[in-house]
Design a protein around this motif. Structure first.
Motif, mmCIF file in Angstrom:
data_model
loop_
_atom_site.group_PDB
_atom_site.id
_atom_site.type_symbol
_atom_site.label_atom_id
_atom_site.label_comp_id
_atom_site.label_asym_id
_atom_site.label_seq_id
_atom_site.Cartn_x
_atom_site.Cartn_y
_atom_site.Cartn_z
ATOM 1 N N ARG A 128 0.829 -1.206 0.000
ATOM 2 C CA ARG A 128 0.000 0.000 0.000
ATOM 3 C C ARG A 128 0.869 1.263 0.000
ATOM 4 O O ARG A 128 0.562 2.237 -0.683
ATOM 5 N N CYS A 132 1.405 4.336 -3.291
ATOM 6 C CA CYS A 132 1.184 5.777 -3.142
ATOM 7 C C CYS A 132 2.266 6.599 -3.841
ATOM 8 O O CYS A 132 2.123 7.827 -3.968
ATOM 9 N N GLU A 163 -1.007 11.677 4.796
ATOM 10 C CA GLU A 163 -1.574 10.348 4.653
ATOM 11 C C GLU A 163 -2.581 10.307 3.517
ATOM 12 O O GLU A 163 -3.126 11.330 3.110
ATOM 13 N N THR A 165 -5.888 7.703 1.886
ATOM 14 C CA THR A 165 -6.829 6.626 2.181
ATOM 15 C C THR A 165 -6.862 5.692 0.992
ATOM 16 O O THR A 165 -7.123 6.117 -0.138
ATOM 17 N N ASP A 166 -6.554 4.410 1.227
ATOM 18 C CA ASP A 166 -6.504 3.475 0.109
ATOM 19 C C ASP A 166 -7.904 3.020 -0.287
ATOM 20 O O ASP A 166 -8.916 3.437 0.290
ATOM 21 N N GLY A 169 -10.337 1.936 2.306
ATOM 22 C CA GLY A 169 -10.714 2.894 3.335
ATOM 23 C C GLY A 169 -9.724 3.005 4.473
ATOM 24 O O GLY A 169 -10.000 3.665 5.477
ATOM 25 N N LEU A 170 -8.557 2.369 4.338
ATOM 26 C CA LEU A 170 -7.541 2.425 5.387
ATOM 27 C C LEU A 170 -6.643 3.634 5.187
ATOM 28 O O LEU A 170 -6.200 3.911 4.077
ATOM 29 N N ARG A 171 -6.365 4.349 6.253
ATOM 30 C CA ARG A 171 -5.481 5.502 6.188
ATOM 31 C C ARG A 171 -4.030 5.058 6.281
ATOM 32 O O ARG A 171 -3.676 4.254 7.144
ATOM 33 N N ALA A 194 -5.084 14.235 -2.908
ATOM 34 C CA ALA A 194 -5.794 14.156 -1.633
ATOM 35 C C ALA A 194 -5.856 15.519 -0.964
ATOM 36 O O ALA A 194 -6.889 15.905 -0.402
#
Length: 229
Positions: A128, A132, A163, A165-166, A169-171, A194
């Protein structure tokens, strides 16, 4: 119903470097094969790779468009390896690579070919983090970076970038690692988007609050005028 208990997972902490080739899916098959071979050679020639493999403290997992390296010898190994790779890539301008680093639990398993493999939350988070980034980025999870911050020679190269959010929905809090010569100092595109979305959302909320406040003030003014009549 069987009373036989399932064996407990054998979890250990891995220091994970996850990397892939940016734009891989858009390449022709011959180009894909060539670039993967170049990347594999660069990775295998790094000092950290050779040292960890010699100690039996390295697991490597091919991903098709990249590779996962799981070190169990030294928390700094994935960072040192990433910088070595970044330096080598300067001589391979066609090879655009992004990297993500995290420390977390991994679970040794055997795959369908009875070969040693690894699963676990640590690898998922490292992936993840990598997703990014853009070409040249060496992104760290905030959790991993907090351990490096205790070392003066790393602290000046660590830059908090916020940060994202993937898709689940996880930060994911991120830190960008770069030096004057290595890494990518630019803000990752996903983070730029973002932040832009957050600014738009904040502006909309502020506008709605202002409209509400003006509406309440107008209503109170009308009410006071009616009382005076």
């Amino acid at each position: 119903m069987s009373n036989v208990e399932e064996p407990l997972l054998h979890l250990e902490v891995g220091h994970i470097l996850f990397l892939d080739i940016v734009g891989y899916s858009k390449l022709l098959s011959d180009e894909q094969k060539e670039l993967v071979q170049e990347l594999n050679q660069i990775v295998r020639e790094t000092e950290q790779f050779r040292a960890a493999e010699a100690e039996g403290k390295l697991t490597r997992l091919p991903t098709g468009d990249g590779v996962v390296l799981v070190f169990t010898n030294n928390p700094e190994a994935p960072v040192e390896c990433a910088l070595e790779i970044s330096k080598a890539l300067q001589s391979h301008p066609k090879l655009k690579v992004r990297m993500g680093i995290h420390s977390g639990p991994v679970n040794p398993v055997a795959d369908v070919n009875d070969q040693s493999n690894l699963l676990g939350a640590g690898i998922n988070v490292a992936q993840r983090v990598m997703y990014c980034g853009d070409a040249g980025h060496i992104l760290l999870s905030k959790h991993f970076a907090e351990d490096l911050e205790h070392y003066a020679h790393w602290r000046s190269h660590l830059h908090n970038v916020g940060e994202v959010t993937d898709k689940h929905g996880l930060r994911v809090p991120l830190v960008n690692l770069y030096t004057d010569e290595l890494g990518n100092s630019a803000l990752p595109v996903k983070l730029s988007r973002a932040r832009a979305a957050f600014r738009v959302k904040s502006a909309v909320v502020a506008a709605l609050l202002l409209i509400t406040a003006l509406g309440v003030a107008f209503w109170m003014l009308r009410l006071s005028q009616e009382k005076l009549i």
